[in-house]
Write an enzyme that holds these catalytic residues in place. Structure first.
Site, PDB file in Angstrom:
ATOM      1  N   SER A 156     -27.672  -1.208  12.640  1.00  0.00           N
ATOM      2  CA  SER A 156     -27.187  -1.952  11.482  1.00  0.00           C
ATOM      3  C   SER A 156     -28.083  -3.038  11.079  1.00  0.00           C
ATOM      4  O   SER A 156     -28.182  -3.421   9.866  1.00  0.00           O
ATOM      5  CB  SER A 156     -25.791  -2.211  11.440  1.00  0.00           C
ATOM      6  OG  SER A 156     -25.716  -2.751  12.393  1.00  0.00           O
ATOM      7  N   HIS A 190     -25.263   4.025   8.736  1.00  0.00           N
ATOM      8  CA  HIS A 190     -26.330   3.626   7.872  1.00  0.00           C
ATOM      9  C   HIS A 190     -27.141   4.833   7.736  1.00  0.00           C
ATOM     10  O   HIS A 190     -28.328   4.646   6.850  1.00  0.00           O
ATOM     11  CB  HIS A 190     -27.068   2.547   8.445  1.00  0.00           C
ATOM     12  CG  HIS A 190     -26.115   1.099   8.448  1.00  0.00           C
ATOM     13  ND1 HIS A 190     -26.065   0.433   7.451  1.00  0.00           N
ATOM     14  CD2 HIS A 190     -25.752   0.863   9.693  1.00  0.00           C
ATOM     15  CE1 HIS A 190     -25.007  -0.444   7.729  1.00  0.00           C
ATOM     16  NE2 HIS A 190     -24.956  -0.366   9.162  1.00  0.00           N
ATOM     17  N   LYS A 239     -20.350   2.595   2.628  1.00  0.00           N
ATOM     18  CA  LYS A 239     -21.765   2.270   2.343  1.00  0.00           C
ATOM     19  C   LYS A 239     -22.607   3.313   1.408  1.00  0.00           C
ATOM     20  O   LYS A 239     -22.251   3.039   0.539  1.00  0.00           O
ATOM     21  CB  LYS A 239     -22.496   2.210   3.753  1.00  0.00           C
ATOM     22  CG  LYS A 239     -21.810   0.968   4.704  1.00  0.00           C
ATOM     23  CD  LYS A 239     -22.256   0.951   6.218  1.00  0.00           C
ATOM     24  CE  LYS A 239     -21.580  -0.314   6.671  1.00  0.00           C
ATOM     25  NZ  LYS A 239     -21.415  -0.162   8.093  1.00  0.00           N
TER      26      LYS A 239
HETATM   27  C1  LIG Z   1     -20.265  -0.863   9.123  1.00  0.00           C
HETATM   28  C2  LIG Z   1     -20.383  -0.302  10.220  1.00  0.00           C
HETATM   29  C3  LIG Z   1     -19.266   0.227  11.034  1.00  0.00           C
HETATM   30  C4  LIG Z   1     -17.904  -0.313  10.223  1.00  0.00           C
HETATM   31  O1  LIG Z   1     -17.558   0.507   9.452  1.00  0.00           O
HETATM   32  P1  LIG Z   1     -16.356   0.030   8.118  1.00  0.00           P
HETATM   33  O2  LIG Z   1     -16.090   1.228   7.641  1.00  0.00           O
HETATM   34  O3  LIG Z   1     -16.969  -0.963   7.496  1.00  0.00           O
HETATM   35  O4  LIG Z   1     -15.391  -0.399   9.352  1.00  0.00           O
HETATM   36  C5  LIG Z   1     -19.435   0.812  11.921  1.00  0.00           C
HETATM   37  N1  LIG Z   1     -20.404   1.150  12.711  1.00  0.00           N
HETATM   38  C6  LIG Z   1     -21.516   0.598  12.029  1.00  0.00           C
HETATM   39  C7  LIG Z   1     -22.755   1.073  12.784  1.00  0.00           C
HETATM   40  C8  LIG Z   1     -21.641  -0.087  11.070  1.00  0.00           C
HETATM   41  O5  LIG Z   1     -22.691  -0.475  10.451  1.00  0.00           O
END
Ligand SMILES: *Cc1c(COP(=O)(O)O)cnc(C)c1O
Length: 395
Positions: free
Chosen positions: A179, A207, A239
């Site tokens: 991330s 991602h 995302k």
């Molecule tokens: C954003 C993210 C999460 C968390 O997801 P949310 O739906 O925002 O709680 C988990 N793992 C990774 C690698 C992330 O980038």
């Protein structure tokens, strides 16, 4: 209250170390241009990679579903909150990822907590990349299994640790696309190691899902890993999908186990059905509109070639996440503030989110950006570099 707990001095120390975090209020939808703290800026820090968060057909899906289901889901999935929209979305996601079943969670954070807590117990061991997302670390701690961290993408180190482990059951878990760095985990090799050491294998593709793979099914699709080779696949929907929530995809026994035992699944209210409806529409666009992924790739390529020409430091990342490593916390902040004054929103990421000495600008791209916007960003970065002399070697 702060007397006994020392909150005020701890906050002051945080500030002195340039580790204080502050929020800005957004007054517009997500998109390449947003209004934040009353100022119009070009947005280069959102995870809305495909430009779907404010898409007309997602909004329409929400409106229609609100008319049909109202707003709140009313209860947890196991009580009476599991709507037809949730159920359909789970089936769509299972088909999309080529898995037997999928299970919706309210957030990715909760999905990771739930999987690790439900599957592991004292006496087990979980092997995690040092750069894994915080939710994967927290899930491991919650599970009471032994947490073994291996150096970033270090397959030899991991194999040594697997060979040395006497744990009853083993689980290897990694981010797919990391991330804060944007690079990808070596999924094929990790899967082979898992099979060799009879470990379970889990990938959090927050991602990668939507952005990578021939139909957007993420890094697992790009690596052609089926459910046997990668039994636990986590994807998030806030995302690239421009919506909200997360899912776990895998075999029927995995999903049934989570329904029975994952506390972050059981003891929480189901997401609003309209959110699930929006996600179903997003999924349709992710599968059908290949141009979004192609456009994202071409913008990333443009950014990297412009940076190379200007002598700006680049990392190995080929994903939508293009960090510019600055090193020092204060300089990263100064650079981010300079960019803001020039009309660009780019967040400075500091420890403990990233390792000490690797504070960075985390630049992210969206299919909705234009080439002109990318060029303008690079020009501002060049100006920032000249003004602040803020870069160290970024590799
Ligand atoms: C954003 C993210 C999460 C968390 O997801 P949310 O739906 O925002 O709680 C988990 N793992 C990774 C690698 C992330 O980038």
């Amino acid at each position: 209250m702060s007397d006994g707990f020392g909150l005020a001095p701890a906050l002051a120390e945080r500030k002195a170390k340039n580790r204080y975090r502050e929020r800005r209020a957004v007054h517009s939808p997500q998109g390449p241009r947003i209004e934040i703290d009353g100022k119009q800026v070009l947005n280069f820090c959102s995870n809305d990679y495909l430009g779907l968060a404010n898409h007309a057909s997602l909004k329409q899906a929400v409106h229609a579903a609100v008319d049909c289901y109202g707003v709140g889901s009313g209860a947890s999935h196991l009580v009476c909150g599991h709507s037809h929209e949730h159920h359909q979305l789970e089936q769509d996601l299972a088909e999309f990822t080529g898995r037997e079943r999928a299970l919706l969670f309210s957030t990715g954070y909760m999905a990771n907590l739930g999987v690790l807590q439900a599957l592991l117990e004292r006496g087990d061991a979980v092997f995690e990349d040092k750069l894994n997302h915080a939710s994967l670390i927290d899930g491991a701690l919650l599970s009471r299994a032994k947490l073994v961290r291996y150096r970033h993408c270090d397959l030899l180190g991991l194999e040594r640790q697997l060979a040395a482990s006497e744990a009853r059951r083993k689980l290897i878990v990694t981010d797919g696309v990391f991330s804060m760095d944007g690079d990808s985990a070596p999924l094929a090799e990790l899967s082979a190691l898992a099979q060799k050491y009879k470990a379970l294998f889990m990938v959090d593709d927050a991602h990668g899902i939507g952005c990578l793979g021939s139909s957007g099914a993420g890094l697992a699709q790009a690596f052609k890993l089926d459910q046997t080779q990668l039994p636990i696949l986590v994807g998030t929907l806030g995302k690239a999908f421009g919506s909200f929530g997360a899912f776990v995809a895998g075999g029927a026994e995995l999903i049934e186990t989570l329904i029975q035992a994952a506390r972050s699944y059981i003891y929480t209210t189901a997401m609003p059905p309209a959110v699930a409806a929006a996600t179903r529409e997003a999924l349709r666009l992710v599968r059908e509109e290949h141009w979004r992924r192609e456009r994202l790739q071409s913008l990333v390529f443009l950014f990297r070639s412009l940076c190379a020409r200007e002598g700006l430091p680049l990392t190995e990342s080929l994903s939508a996440i293009q960090p510019v490593i600055v090193g020092d916390d204060e300089r990263a902040l100064e650079l981010s503030e300079f960019l803001f004054s020039e009309g660009f929103l780019v967040s400075a990421i500091r420890p403990p989110t990233v390792p000490e000495g690797t504070a960075r600008l985390r630049i992210t791209f969206s299919a909705a950006h234009s080439e002109e916007q990318v060029k303008a960003l690079v020009a501002a970065l060049v100006l920032g570099k000249q003004n602040l002399d803020a870069f160290v070697d970024g590799t």
